[in-house]
Motif scaffolding. Structure first.
Motif: not given
Length: 123
Positions: A47, A112, A54, A90
């Protein structure tokens, strides 16, 4: 007689479809608390490279689970504003070594969490 058999088959078909759509035919292995490892809500290295943050939670996958069903269970009564593709993307950002479609039973993955940051009380 043929009409009676046809009506019986039709009724069985309707009941089966109704049951499948409301109850489902796959076993529901809901996520048990013992399989959820409460992880620190940290920023993942992947990330940081993407410039996004996240929030995630680590979960041990059980038989019958999918990425989407686990994310739904983690959010329980909350509405998720992300679609299937966004959740899969994600998940793959948080777990770069695995595809969202290839998770394995017994493995721990980061899933996530979609929380409303604006309404979260500050510590």
């Amino acid at each position: 007689m043929k009409q009676l058999i046809g009506i019986a088959i039709f009724i069985i078909l309707v009941v089966s479809v109704y049951y499948d759509l409301t109850e489902g035919t796959l076993p529901d292995h809901s996520i048990s608390e013992q399989n959820i490892e409460h992880a620190d809500e940290n920023q993942d290295a992947a990330d940081q490279q993407e410039g996004t943050t996240l929030v995630y939670q680590e979960v041990i996958v059980e038989s019958g689970h999918t990425v989407y069903t686990i994310v739904q269970a983690l959010h329980q009564d909350q509405t998720i504003d992300a679609g299937f593709d966004q959740i899969a993307d994600d998940f793959e950002l948080l777990n770069p070594e695995v595809s969202a479609h290839e998770i394995q039973v017994g493995q721990t993955y980061r899933f996530p969490l979609y929380i409303d940051v604006q309404n979260t009380p500050e510590s």
